[in-house]
Design a protein around this motif. Sequence first.
Motif, mmCIF file in Angstrom:
data_model
loop_
_atom_site.group_PDB
_atom_site.id
_atom_site.type_symbol
_atom_site.label_atom_id
_atom_site.label_comp_id
_atom_site.label_asym_id
_atom_site.label_seq_id
_atom_site.Cartn_x
_atom_site.Cartn_y
_atom_site.Cartn_z
ATOM 1 N N ALA A 127 0.699 -1.765 -0.041
ATOM 2 C CA ALA A 127 -0.333 -0.068 0.009
ATOM 3 C C ALA A 127 0.760 0.947 0.087
ATOM 4 O O ALA A 127 0.637 2.255 -0.752
ATOM 5 C CB ALA A 127 -1.087 -0.044 1.384
ATOM 6 N N SER A 131 -0.461 2.689 -4.162
ATOM 7 C CA SER A 131 -1.608 3.029 -3.902
ATOM 8 C C SER A 131 -1.383 4.252 -2.604
ATOM 9 O O SER A 131 -0.622 4.958 -2.094
ATOM 10 C CB SER A 131 -2.232 1.676 -3.043
ATOM 11 O OG SER A 131 -3.790 2.942 -2.519
ATOM 12 N N ALA A 136 -3.678 -2.384 -1.579
ATOM 13 C CA ALA A 136 -3.565 -1.758 -3.088
ATOM 14 C C ALA A 136 -4.657 -1.995 -2.688
ATOM 15 O O ALA A 136 -4.895 -3.499 -2.922
ATOM 16 C CB ALA A 136 -2.332 -1.959 -3.513
ATOM 17 N N THR A 137 -5.103 -1.747 -4.318
ATOM 18 C CA THR A 137 -5.768 -2.101 -5.395
ATOM 19 C C THR A 137 -5.651 -3.218 -6.636
ATOM 20 O O THR A 137 -4.537 -2.998 -6.227
ATOM 21 C CB THR A 137 -6.817 -1.139 -6.135
ATOM 22 O OG1 THR A 137 -6.110 -0.763 -6.786
ATOM 23 C CG2 THR A 137 -7.911 -0.318 -5.272
ATOM 24 N N GLU A 140 -4.530 -0.415 -9.319
ATOM 25 C CA GLU A 140 -3.082 0.230 -8.675
ATOM 26 C C GLU A 140 -1.873 -0.868 -8.989
ATOM 27 O O GLU A 140 -1.045 -0.524 -9.588
ATOM 28 C CB GLU A 140 -2.982 0.259 -7.117
ATOM 29 C CG GLU A 140 -4.207 1.678 -7.476
ATOM 30 C CD GLU A 140 -3.972 2.281 -5.477
ATOM 31 O OE1 GLU A 140 -4.456 2.860 -5.156
ATOM 32 O OE2 GLU A 140 -4.613 1.410 -5.139
#
Length: 233
Positions: A127, A131, A136-137, A140
């Motif tokens: 993250a 992100s 985090a996605t 991303e």
Amino acid sequence: MLNRGVLNKLKDFKEDYFDPIKYKNRQKYFCIGLNKTGTTSLKRAFQDLGFKVGNQRKAERLLKDIINRNYNTFLNYCDTAEVFQDVPFSFFDIYKVLFEKYPDAKFILTIRDSPEQWVNSITKFHAKKFSNNCVATAEELKRAEYVWPGWMWEAMKYNFDVSEQDPYNRENLQERYIKYNREAKEFFSTSDHFIELNLSQKESYQKFTNFIGVDSPYLDFPWENKTENIKAK
């Protein structure tokens, strides 16, 4: 004065053509613990003791070959140094490929105190690097500029079978962590060339130096790559 590009080309030439001559038949040490189990600290500990560690970025660039199970270039790369860690050495079943070529190599499995601790660490680390959010996605990770755009997603998808909707699903990651460590320990259960290390335990550094057979002027591992030391985006 040589510019950075020329210096990098000279470094690549040395690593590709001269290092294999020097290191091909040296004792190999494979750090097979999952990322965020202290592998960077282990790498630094080896370097402090004078060992040649493989070029990590070159290993990471072999991701597509690993995914397609084309191991020739990967195994040739393993002739360029003595010590190797992180991707792709932290991938499921890679230690079996390595053991087949290097039966006399030494394998080090690094672990955390618990699966939950490991999930927290890798989630926060990614993250902060990739992100603007606390987790985090998938999108991303696909945009992340690391090795090449999308490399992070490809690596996470391959090794942890993560989903697009919830790539850091705690249950999935914990199960993968447990499965990976269990299977590695089962594979090496009768080998004296294998050790499990939790770098946070007081006696771990002495176990490490005993395992690799060296005397060390140091008393503990250097603690590298802590999540709190990584700058947020």
